[in-house]
Design an enzyme around this catalytic site. Structure first.
Site, short mmCIF file in Angstrom:
data_model
loop_
_atom_site.label_atom_id
_atom_site.label_comp_id
_atom_site.label_asym_id
_atom_site.label_seq_id
_atom_site.Cartn_x
_atom_site.Cartn_y
_atom_site.Cartn_z
N GLN A 692 41.69 16.91 40.01
CA GLN A 692 41.36 18.17 39.34
C GLN A 692 39.89 18.21 38.95
O GLN A 692 39.29 19.28 38.93
CB GLN A 692 42.23 18.36 38.10
N HIS A 695 37.45 20.07 41.23
CA HIS A 695 37.51 21.52 41.42
C HIS A 695 36.21 22.19 40.98
O HIS A 695 35.74 23.13 41.63
CB HIS A 695 38.67 22.12 40.63
N GLU A 761 47.75 23.02 32.53
CA GLU A 761 48.13 23.68 33.79
C GLU A 761 49.01 22.73 34.61
O GLU A 761 50.08 23.10 35.08
CB GLU A 761 46.86 24.05 34.56
N HIS A 762 48.55 21.51 34.79
CA HIS A 762 49.30 20.48 35.50
C HIS A 762 49.60 19.33 34.54
O HIS A 762 48.69 18.84 33.87
CB HIS A 762 48.51 19.92 36.69
N ASP A 795 49.97 21.31 44.92
CA ASP A 795 48.90 22.22 45.33
C ASP A 795 49.10 22.73 46.75
O ASP A 795 48.61 23.80 47.09
CB ASP A 795 47.55 21.48 45.26
N HIS A 854 68.11 64.11 20.29
CA HIS A 854 68.87 62.94 20.75
C HIS A 854 70.33 63.05 20.29
O HIS A 854 71.27 62.80 21.05
CB HIS A 854 68.27 61.65 20.16
#
Length: 869
Positions: A692, A695, A761-762, A795, A854
């Protein structure tokens, strides 16, 4: 740094004989000076000499375009410098090491067309300077049409002195006015023909109170709150006129602070908050204090450094003979020895408590030295502020006598720009390490904080004009931005339509097979998520409720380009759209410099039946999908990750009722959290962290180490460094690891407590009995269980989706799944019996809410049944 609505321009070479004094200008916080090649040397003297009185807005667009002199002005203490477009482009080079937030773009003199304004806004998010305005009405109209919120700051100077009415009109559209100090006064009753500073300043304020008063926070020079009061236009004018604290009492009118008690205030400056609805008066409080109870503040007595300064100042004036403090004041040698002794003890302190204790001792003796020399805490802070603005810094090595007599051999190195991935191209790549048992929960929150992103104002200042342009000008704006931002000037069209030519999908057999395998697994997993049949429930006899799914008809799938090509994202977004049955699928991805798109993305677009590929990225691609253009189909939902600008654009269009478009989730930089215990393989742990970190420099990785020894922690650190140094993206890894951390905990329970707080996230579980521990996971985008499950399989090819919530949004959002592409519709079906069973409850509730139509819709039907019977 918030600026003021009024900034006096001052001639520091030939000070004016009339108008505002420097002291009066200092009350307004900001001063404008124009620096030319002729007065440049004098400016470098004036700024440091008066630093602390003002924030400097310096106009320097006439200086040489090499940027050297502008850098010197910033280094001297200029808060913001106005540059030409040529200077701005040059100064953005990382070698200048300049924070862009300190630069403002000047529109060339004599150019006041709407196109000039639009181009300037597009070129910078950092503020725009409009010089020598003659047509005030035109500029007012442009700002009014452009909008007053979420745009770069606009500073305006005038060809001739504006009228008070013109100043008021420009204030209404959030312009900051630069007016010559010789034309201003703080006493309009005495000095006729001058513009009233108080009138103009107050007109830039907003109030939502029925009495029109402005909430005012009164603070000392250290920012300590003394109390809360209210101001009016008249009290502001009077305060500026007298240079003292004057406020508006809601009962007694103008309140001259200390007029009866003697606890007067010397005005230092007035600041306006970011929304223009709150004032801050910085004052030097005299007498016993601000509060009527004769305490320094309305919140009790002062504490901390402010209290220490007050105590030492009092003791300096009247310390009892023989007291230790009096002895320190009278014996400079003793004071020097104590400062050096405490500094040494601070350097040797190891634990958190010891460091805090020794630092407190050192500060006590240091401030004793300051008070004895007549130096205040404000003087110290002023020097800290001046140092923080330095662009050129000293080498920073210690003197020889503090390095055991050996001159430090460290080579001088330039200070890198913030968030640079190339902070040290040779040093060890290593994560910071913390022990949970030694830090508080608040400190843990700070340690786990994600890398800072650009401020929302900065981001929106860039994104909003782009969205507006694409919305209004369609293909023309989209093509222009793509040519500019994606550096493909020869691009002629931003849309590639199906069917796609075979020549655009030329792949090696290995890559094609990998895509096909991944495609099948992702398809199987998402197809299994389909609802077998509609949900139907009879809630009571004769009342049947149901829910059924329908695909979102038109979806736009954003596939990032940037530092890596991501065909995997095309699979993760495109395959579920195909499974869900979306009628229109549109890809958007930045083109390569030659204007082409990667063949992998074209091949995937072909496999999932994408109607078109938009060759664009960033906010412009999001806007094109949201509103549609002449060639880009409008979509109903936009999905896919991206950088801060993509995320901001998605949020903007999703909140625009004119776009009627939704998004999948907010998204930020990629991240991973690994929980590892003694059973974990150090090489596996390091590889997962690096997967990661590569990235981007704004990515973050976190290791939660469960009861690992020093040797085990070192083994992971060694693997991390060795593996990272072998990566082609090692410079990016350096940037990510720089704000990544290892947190050592003593139990698996504590590890999951930290993980759920972070909401990664992971989440990778390299622990004993990992599968059984999944039940402890409360917040995560996707979980990878056991030593044989690297995050990489998720991934690409396992089948789960890799488009996941980041930046802590896993606490609220799911990752992309089949449900992301469908909407659920409910239905109700009542028989006559059902309406009879339900009718009275409906009518009673409708009556409670006062919605008679109503109630009647039910009553009419029930009456009809009765008559028919």
């Amino acid at each position: 740094m918030a600026t003021a609505p009024l900034i006096p321009a001052y001639d520091f070479v030939v000070p004016p004989a009339t108008g505002l004094s420097l002291q009066s200008i200092s009350h307004l916080s900001w001063i404008f000076i124009a620096v030319t090649p002729e007065n440049y040397a004098q400016a470098l003297e004036f700024i440091p000499q008066t630093f602390g009185l003002f924030n400097f807005l310096v106009e320097a667009s006439s200086l040489p375009s090499d940027g050297a002199q502008i850098k010197e002005l910033l280094n001297a203490g200029a808060s913001k410098v106005i540059t030409s477009l040529e200077q701005l482009k040059l100064l953005r080079d990382p070698k200048f090491q300049i924070n862009e937030d300190r630069l403002i773009l000047a529109i060339a003199r004599g150019k006041n067309t709407r196109e000039d304004f639009e181009n300037a806004i597009r070129d910078t998010s950092l503020g725009v300077f409009v010089p020598d305005v003659a047509d005030v009405a035109f500029v007012h109209g442009w700002l009014e049409q452009y909008g007053t919120e979420n745009r770069p700051s606009v500073f305006i100077s005038f060809e001739s002195t504006p009228t008070i009415e013109e100043a008021f009109e420009l204030m209404k559209v959030n312009a900051s006015l630069i007016i010559d100090s010789k034309d201003l006064t703080v006493d309009s009753a005495k000095e006729k023909g001058f513009l009233s500073v108080g009138e103009i300043y107050a007109s830039g304020l907003k109030s939502d109170r029925s009495d029109g008063l402005f909430t005012t926070l009164v603070v000392d020079e250290q920012g300590v709150a003394l109390g809360l009061v209210y101001s009016s236009k008249e009290s502001i004018k009077e305060s500026l006129k007298t240079g003292s604290g004057v406020y508006q009492s809601r009962k007694r009118g103008l309140w001259y602070k200390g007029a009866t008690s003697g606890a007067t205030q010397e005005l230092v400056r007035i600041d306006i908050d970011c929304d223009g609805d709150c004032l801050r008066f910085t004052v030097r409080q005299k007498g016993k204090g601000f509060c009527h109870l004769e305490t320094r503040t309305c919140f009790g007595e002062s504490t901390g450094l402010g209290a220490l300064q007050a105590t030492l100042t009092s003791r300096f004036a009247s310390a009892p003979e023989g007291s230790y403090t009096a002895r320190l004041f009278k014996d400079p040698a003793l004071l020097k020895a104590k400062i050096m002794e405490e500094a040494e003890e601070l350097c040797e302190a190891k634990t958190k408590d010891d460091v805090a204790w020794e630092a407190a001792d050192l500060l006590y003796f240091a401030f004793t030295k300051c008070v004895s020399a007549g130096v205040t805490l404000a003087d110290v802070e002023r020097n800290l502020d001046a140092k923080s603005l330095k662009v050129v810094r000293r080498k920073g090595d210690a003197k020889e006598k503090w390095t055991n007599g050996t001159k430090a051999q460290t080579a001088a190195a330039p200070i890198p720009p913030p968030d640079s991935a190339q902070k040290d191209t040779n040093g060890r790549i290593e994560m910071k390490r913390y022990f949970a048992s030694e830090i508080s929960s608040g400190e843990l929150d700070g340690i786990l904080k994600r890398p800072s992103q650009k401020s929302s104002d900065t981001i929106m200042g860039i994104v909003n004009p782009i969205i507006k342009a694409v919305k209004e000008d369609g293909d023309k704006a989209l093509l222009g931005y793509t040519q500019k931002f994606d550096r493909c000037p020869d691009l002629k069209s931003t849309v590639l339509r199906a069917p796609y030519a075979e020549s655009l999908m030329t792949l090696t057999p290995e890559v094609k097979a990998a895509i096909d395998l991944s495609y099948e697994n992702i398809l199987k997993f998402h197809a299994a998520q389909k609802e077998a049949k509609p949900l139907e429930v009879e809630t009571m006899p004769g009342v049947r409720c149901s829910r059924f799914a329908r695909p979102i008809e038109r979806v736009g799938l954003y596939i990032p380009g940037g530092t890596a090509v991501l065909p995997s994202t095309a699979l993760m977004l495109g395959v579920p759209a195909l499974v869900a049955g979306c009628k229109t699928i549109v890809f958007a991805s930045p083109p390569r410099p030659d204007g082409s798109i990667t063949p992998e993305i074209v091949y995937i677009a072909h496999k999932v039946g994408a109607e078109a590929i938009v060759l664009a990225g960033g906010a412009q691609a999001v806007a094109a999908l949201a509103y549609g253009t002449e060639s880009v189909p409008k979509v109903d939902k936009i999905l896919g990750p991206g950088n801060q600008f993509v995320t901001a654009a998605k949020m903007v269009v999703s909140n625009d009722t004119g776009a009627t478009v939704s998004i999948d989730m907010p998204a930020g930089p990629s991240e991973v959290l690994v929980i590892a215990d003694k059973t974990a393989n150090p090489a596996f742990v390091a590889s997962d962290l690096l997967s990661q970190a590569e990235h981007g420099v704004d990515s973050q990785v976190v290791l939660i180490a469960v009861d690992l020894s020093a040797d085990q922690l070192q083994a992971i650190d060694d693997e991390l460094h060795a593996q990272a140094m072998a990566l082609p993206r090692v410079d990016i890894v350096r940037g990510a690891i720089d704000h990544s951390v290892t947190v050592v905990v003593d139990s698996v329970e504590k590890a999951f407590e930290v993980s759920n707080l972070y909401a990664p996230e992971h989440l990778i579980l390299q622990i004993a009995d990992a599968k059984a521990c999944v039940e402890k996971v409360q917040n995560a985008g996707s979980v990878f269980i056991g030593q044989w499950t690297p995050e990489s399989v998720g991934d690409y090819s396992a089948g789960v989706n890799h488009s996941l919530p980041t930046y802590g949004y896993a606490k609220q959002y799911s990752g992309v799944n089949l449900a992301t592409y469908v909407k659920h519709i409910t239905s109700s079906e009542l028989s006559a019996e059902g309406l009879r069973n339900l009718g009275s409850a409906v009518m009673d509730l409708a009556a409670v809410e006062g919605l008679d139509a109503h109630r009647m819709a039910v009553k009419i039907r029930l009456d009809h049944m009765t008559k028919a019977a």
